[in-house]
Write a protein that holds these residues in place. Sequence first.
Motif, PDB file in Angstrom:
ATOM      1  N   PRO A 325       0.809  -1.226   0.000  1.00  0.00           N
ATOM      2  CA  PRO A 325       0.000   0.000   0.000  1.00  0.00           C
ATOM      3  C   PRO A 325       0.842   1.277   0.000  1.00  0.00           C
ATOM      4  N   GLY A 326       0.237   2.356  -0.489  1.00  0.00           N
ATOM      5  CA  GLY A 326       0.877   3.666  -0.463  1.00  0.00           C
ATOM      6  C   GLY A 326      -0.127   4.732  -0.840  1.00  0.00           C
ATOM      7  N   THR A 329       2.328   7.648  -4.209  1.00  0.00           N
ATOM      8  CA  THR A 329       2.921   6.829  -5.275  1.00  0.00           C
ATOM      9  C   THR A 329       2.064   5.631  -5.650  1.00  0.00           C
ATOM     10  N   GLY A 330       0.899   5.486  -5.013  1.00  0.00           N
ATOM     11  CA  GLY A 330      -0.005   4.397  -5.346  1.00  0.00           C
ATOM     12  C   GLY A 330       0.323   3.097  -4.637  1.00  0.00           C
ATOM     13  N   CYS A 331      -0.535   2.117  -4.846  1.00  0.00           N
ATOM     14  CA  CYS A 331      -0.359   0.776  -4.271  1.00  0.00           C
ATOM     15  C   CYS A 331       0.160  -0.149  -5.360  1.00  0.00           C
ATOM     16  N   LYS A 332       1.300  -0.773  -5.112  1.00  0.00           N
ATOM     17  CA  LYS A 332       1.854  -1.730  -6.065  1.00  0.00           C
ATOM     18  C   LYS A 332       1.149  -3.073  -5.899  1.00  0.00           C
ATOM     19  N   VAL A 333       0.752  -3.678  -7.004  1.00  0.00           N
ATOM     20  CA  VAL A 333       0.010  -4.944  -6.985  1.00  0.00           C
ATOM     21  C   VAL A 333       0.796  -5.970  -7.799  1.00  0.00           C
ATOM     22  N   ALA A 334       1.058  -7.136  -7.209  1.00  0.00           N
ATOM     23  CA  ALA A 334       1.796  -8.196  -7.904  1.00  0.00           C
ATOM     24  C   ALA A 334       1.048  -9.512  -7.767  1.00  0.00           C
ATOM     25  N   ILE A 335       0.968 -10.262  -8.841  1.00  0.00           N
ATOM     26  CA  ILE A 335       0.348 -11.591  -8.835  1.00  0.00           C
ATOM     27  C   ILE A 335       1.460 -12.624  -8.961  1.00  0.00           C
ATOM     28  N   LEU A 343       3.738 -13.208 -12.108  1.00  0.00           N
ATOM     29  CA  LEU A 343       2.903 -13.312 -13.303  1.00  0.00           C
ATOM     30  C   LEU A 343       2.605 -11.956 -13.924  1.00  0.00           C
ATOM     31  N   GLU A 344       2.190 -10.997 -13.101  1.00  0.00           N
ATOM     32  CA  GLU A 344       1.814  -9.684 -13.629  1.00  0.00           C
ATOM     33  C   GLU A 344       1.791  -8.675 -12.485  1.00  0.00           C
ATOM     34  N   GLY A 345       2.065  -7.434 -12.824  1.00  0.00           N
ATOM     35  CA  GLY A 345       2.011  -6.381 -11.823  1.00  0.00           C
ATOM     36  C   GLY A 345       1.285  -5.160 -12.335  1.00  0.00           C
ATOM     37  N   ASP A 346       0.820  -4.322 -11.420  1.00  0.00           N
ATOM     38  CA  ASP A 346       0.101  -3.104 -11.781  1.00  0.00           C
ATOM     39  C   ASP A 346       0.199  -2.130 -10.608  1.00  0.00           C
ATOM     40  N   THR A 347      -0.192  -0.890 -10.855  1.00  0.00           N
ATOM     41  CA  THR A 347      -0.238   0.111  -9.795  1.00  0.00           C
ATOM     42  C   THR A 347      -1.619   0.734  -9.769  1.00  0.00           C
ATOM     43  N   ILE A 348      -2.204   0.831  -8.589  1.00  0.00           N
ATOM     44  CA  ILE A 348      -3.513   1.455  -8.427  1.00  0.00           C
ATOM     45  C   ILE A 348      -3.369   2.692  -7.542  1.00  0.00           C
ATOM     46  N   TYR A 349      -4.305   3.659  -7.702  1.00  0.00           N
ATOM     47  CA  TYR A 349      -4.223   4.927  -6.976  1.00  0.00           C
ATOM     48  C   TYR A 349      -5.543   5.249  -6.285  1.00  0.00           C
ATOM     49  N   PRO A 350      -5.936   4.421  -5.320  1.00  0.00           N
ATOM     50  CA  PRO A 350      -7.241   4.643  -4.688  1.00  0.00           C
ATOM     51  C   PRO A 350      -7.255   5.755  -3.630  1.00  0.00           C
ATOM     52  N   HIS A 351      -6.086   6.145  -3.120  1.00  0.00           N
ATOM     53  CA  HIS A 351      -6.023   7.051  -1.978  1.00  0.00           C
ATOM     54  C   HIS A 351      -5.595   8.450  -2.402  1.00  0.00           C
ATOM     55  N   GLU A 352      -5.439   9.300  -1.399  1.00  0.00           N
ATOM     56  CA  GLU A 352      -4.977  10.667  -1.667  1.00  0.00           C
ATOM     57  C   GLU A 352      -3.608  10.632  -2.352  1.00  0.00           C
ATOM     58  N   PRO A 353      -3.307  11.544  -3.292  1.00  0.00           N
ATOM     59  CA  PRO A 353      -4.197  12.611  -3.750  1.00  0.00           C
ATOM     60  C   PRO A 353      -5.069  12.241  -4.954  1.00  0.00           C
ATOM     61  N   GLN A 354      -4.784  11.082  -5.610  1.00  0.00           N
ATOM     62  CA  GLN A 354      -5.512  10.768  -6.842  1.00  0.00           C
ATOM     63  C   GLN A 354      -6.959  10.347  -6.597  1.00  0.00           C
ATOM     64  N   GLY A 381       1.943  -1.688   6.141  1.00  0.00           N
ATOM     65  CA  GLY A 381       2.589  -0.387   6.271  1.00  0.00           C
ATOM     66  C   GLY A 381       1.629   0.770   6.049  1.00  0.00           C
ATOM     67  N   THR A 382       2.173   1.864   5.532  1.00  0.00           N
ATOM     68  CA  THR A 382       1.390   3.073   5.276  1.00  0.00           C
ATOM     69  C   THR A 382       0.205   2.773   4.361  1.00  0.00           C
ATOM     70  N   ALA A 383      -0.971   3.297   4.723  1.00  0.00           N
ATOM     71  CA  ALA A 383      -2.216   3.132   3.951  1.00  0.00           C
ATOM     72  C   ALA A 383      -2.738   1.702   3.970  1.00  0.00           C
TER      73      ALA A 383
END
Length: 723
Positions: A325-326, A329-335, A343-354, A381-383
């Motif tokens: 979580p973050g 800089t967003g939350c890094k997601v890894a499968i 297998l695959e990764g992505d970044t999501i931005y559910p929290h402040e400021p986005q 950790g954070t968030a």
Amino acid sequence: MDTSQIAERIAHELGVRPAQVARAIELLDEGNTIPFIARYRKEATGTLDEEQLRTIQARLAYLRNLEARKQTVLASIAEQDRLTPDLEERIRAAETLQEVEDLYLPYRPRRRTRAQVARERGLEPLARRLLAQEADAPDPAALAAEFLSDEVPTVEDALAGARDIIAEQVSEDADVRSMARASTRREGMLVSRLAKPGADPAGQYEVYHEFRAPLGDLKPHQVLAINRGEAEGVLKVRVEAPDDLILGRIEARYLTRPRSPAAREVRAAIEDAYKRLIAPAITREVRRALTEAADEHGIQVFATNLRNLLLQPPIRDKVVMGIDPGYRTGCKVAIVDPTGRFLEGDTIYPHEPQRQWDAAKRQLATLIARHGVDAIAIGNGTASRETEQLVVELLGELEEHGVEKSDVGYVIVNEAGASVYSASPLARRELPDLDVAMRGAVSIARRLQDPLAELVKIDPRSIGVGLYQHDVDQKRLAEALDAVVESVVNYVGVNVNTASPALLGYVAGIHRRVAEAIVAYRDEHGPFRSRDELKRVRGLGDKAFQQAAGFLRIPDAENPLDATPIHPESYEAVRRLFRWMGVHGRERDMAERIAAFRAEHPDEDVAVRIGVGVPTLQDIYEALSKPGRDPRDDLPAPILRRDVLSIDDLREGMVLRGTVRNVVDFGAFVDIGVKRDGLVHVSEMAERYVRDPYEVVRVGDVIDVKVIKVDRERGRISLSMRI
């Protein structure tokens, strides 16, 4: 003290036979590792376990060091031509390094002291006359007048110099030091107070602002907390010794004629000796001893918690999504797949400021559907808790996102040390195409899949399951934690065809370079097909193979014994057993066959016939009865959650299920699914009196707890196991 005497002494301390200790010492001196001795040399040591063997190893090192120090001290005193038979006997009979140093103190090379200056000015005869306290001797002033010179112009100068000589002699008396030390430890007090008004604005050390306790009653966590407060300048700390008692005992030893003219000078010298020389030294010793004992206890707390954390059962055959979580800089997601492969990764931005909440849920749903995710691991950790809320919402809406899988659950995972691993050379080799942040998400996912395999990749000190772990002796902590990791890795066993170099490096007899060579060989030649093939690895010699072989497993080996903890040196004995039993070793009902065989054939008879000891035979039976068994599978699996609580949802009297995250002297911290772990104080662990929390719980236990108090302002939750 020779090796046999050392063995006898350690055996007495441990309550075992000297022959057991002597054989253990012999095996250690031959270069055998403790896991190997404990597992494969049971007949030799009389089944001493790892803890006993580590105690023997530590005591052996101490006692040999003690003997070496005695020889150095004796040689030094002899060179000064001051070694008497009585002194030599006392030094040789000393049982601790402290005793040796006390006896050596008068003969130790030293800087120029006040007493030394007085001796150079010719005042030692005056000191001897005063110390003799002759009843008919002249007044001390008259005696001192005989020693006046350009360097000693007055009577008071002469008497002061003589007192300095007497004070040093008293302070260097080993018996006096021993008495003062024992009296202080037995009757002394540790006192702390606030260093100055406003020094502790947060009240972190409030309980120690006006604190006073007997030295013998101090708890390790109190000592560590006081030490930290003192180091931070928050507390002033002192030792209060029974000064009058100690002075009285010293006077009883040196003041032989209390009414003599010299008694006043001797008494003044004794007081000076104690206050200027003895008391400060004893205070330092006592504080050091308290700290060392507290360190050792804190290290053992950390070691015990680490062992239980590493033994958490793996989640097998599951595709796991790891989320680091973050906020900005967003939350890094890894499968990762069931083997931990990315297998695959992505970044999501559910929290402040986005604040891309809905878009984040859609991204996660797509990944879950694409890879058939079975479980989600969220770093703590954070968030973390905000991300947990996002995941909980998503799990309730999976069908709305077109995901058929509805049994996905999540776990909050301790991410301590993940950033250390992410930037390490090992992480770069394992995941060369990923950035540091994404490697952290992969590590979080793998920690849920197999905590042991992933956590061995980081410094054990970075795993936050201790108490004041940054305050204790870091060298000693590192040694103790490395021993724990080594013990657990060898207890569980390692699949040589999937293990990382970090995991292989903890196998008995294998160091880092050999571990890397094993992986390099595996990469070049493919999976190992037998334990014997390991002998082809560069750097893995006969001794290393002997130590390591039983702990290295090859699940699909041609020889089924290569997949078991049975050591190759026992293979011929097992083949004899198989011929006797009429089996080939691959029978599905092997456990039942062994049980029936043992019912007809006593272990003692079988052991003699196949050529092994009874303990080894019993280990063989167990290994054959439970092929491929992982001892971690006997422990409770992690709780996969689908909902979330906040501290505002908690009410006194609620009963919840939680996971023990940390155990300390005063209780256990339990994750019940809210932002803060709740504390079960030791007094709330059972209806009976509990002296030690480890009697009741350990890290990783899944327990039922009742909420007894919620302090929302301070974010504190009090729990009870007395439901």
